[in-house]
Design a protein around this motif. Sequence first.
Motif, short mmCIF file in Angstrom:
data_model
loop_
_atom_site.label_atom_id
_atom_site.label_comp_id
_atom_site.label_asym_id
_atom_site.label_seq_id
_atom_site.Cartn_x
_atom_site.Cartn_y
_atom_site.Cartn_z
N GLY A 158 46.98 27.04 36.55
CA GLY A 158 47.92 26.49 35.59
C GLY A 158 48.69 27.60 34.91
N PRO A 159 49.51 27.26 33.92
CA PRO A 159 50.36 28.27 33.27
C PRO A 159 49.57 29.35 32.54
N VAL A 160 48.45 29.02 31.95
CA VAL A 160 47.65 30.03 31.24
C VAL A 160 47.09 31.03 32.23
N LEU A 161 46.56 30.55 33.33
CA LEU A 161 46.04 31.44 34.37
C LEU A 161 47.14 32.36 34.89
N ALA A 162 48.35 31.85 35.03
CA ALA A 162 49.48 32.66 35.49
C ALA A 162 49.79 33.78 34.49
N VAL A 163 49.73 33.49 33.20
CA VAL A 163 49.99 34.51 32.17
C VAL A 163 48.93 35.60 32.24
N ILE A 164 47.67 35.22 32.38
CA ILE A 164 46.58 36.21 32.42
C ILE A 164 46.66 37.04 33.70
N THR A 165 46.94 36.40 34.81
CA THR A 165 47.09 37.12 36.08
C THR A 165 48.24 38.13 35.99
N ALA A 166 49.35 37.72 35.37
CA ALA A 166 50.50 38.62 35.20
C ALA A 166 50.15 39.78 34.27
N ALA A 167 49.42 39.51 33.19
CA ALA A 167 49.03 40.58 32.26
C ALA A 167 48.12 41.58 32.95
N ARG A 168 47.18 41.11 33.75
CA ARG A 168 46.29 42.03 34.47
C ARG A 168 47.07 42.83 35.50
N ALA A 169 48.04 42.20 36.16
CA ALA A 169 48.87 42.93 37.14
C ALA A 169 49.72 43.98 36.43
N ALA A 170 50.28 43.65 35.27
CA ALA A 170 51.08 44.62 34.51
C ALA A 170 50.24 45.83 34.14
N TYR A 171 49.02 45.58 33.70
CA TYR A 171 48.12 46.67 33.34
C TYR A 171 47.80 47.51 34.57
N ASN A 172 47.45 46.87 35.67
CA ASN A 172 47.04 47.59 36.88
C ASN A 172 48.16 48.39 37.54
N THR A 173 49.39 48.06 37.25
CA THR A 173 50.52 48.80 37.81
C THR A 173 51.18 49.72 36.79
N SER A 174 50.58 49.86 35.62
CA SER A 174 51.20 50.64 34.53
C SER A 174 50.97 52.15 34.66
N ALA A 175 50.04 52.57 35.48
CA ALA A 175 49.74 54.01 35.58
C ALA A 175 50.61 54.68 36.63
#
Length: 183
Positions: free
Chosen positions: A166-183
């Motif tokens: 759902g939309p909440v899971l999409a937000v959390i998945t996107a936040a984790r992806a943003a973190y994992n690609t931030s370095a």
Amino acid sequence: MQTPPTTDAPDAADAAAAIAALGATSHALDDLATLPAASGLYAWWAAPDLFPHLPGPAHPTDPSVRLLYVGLATNLRRRIGSNHLRRSGSSTLRRTLAGLLLDAEGYQTRRTDRVVLLDEDETRLTAWMHTHLRLSWCPHPTPADVEATVIGQWAPPLNIAHTTPGPVLAVITAARAAYNTSA
């Protein structure tokens, strides 16, 4: 002849008891002296306006906070103190929070064997957690037996495992992806 009860499926009453215990109280992060060195479940809580786009259930006895995340530990004191309140490399919760706050807090990361916050940002995230989050816990001899049921019934927004799409899971998945690609 009676059939002996099976131990494969989680006991719904056991999960309900864990939910009741996790919802009985919550503690400020400077009030963890009674956190046991035992296995169990823990729940992180925050004010509803902290992440208004991520709805979670209200705390049963403290309506000023709502549920963010549920986890399990073989040693609650060590898991909370050494992982969740210290290092992003060993805490999914910290990585998720950092991903959600990356832009707002200006956190910076580096890559080791995984993406981690810079030391000064680890300190800042811990301070942020102390200011904004509360914690509850429930000793349990086999927390893995009830974790999926507790998460399924309570639907904490920061959990990915045992949740529904759902939309909440999409937000959390996107936040984790943003973190994992931030370095």
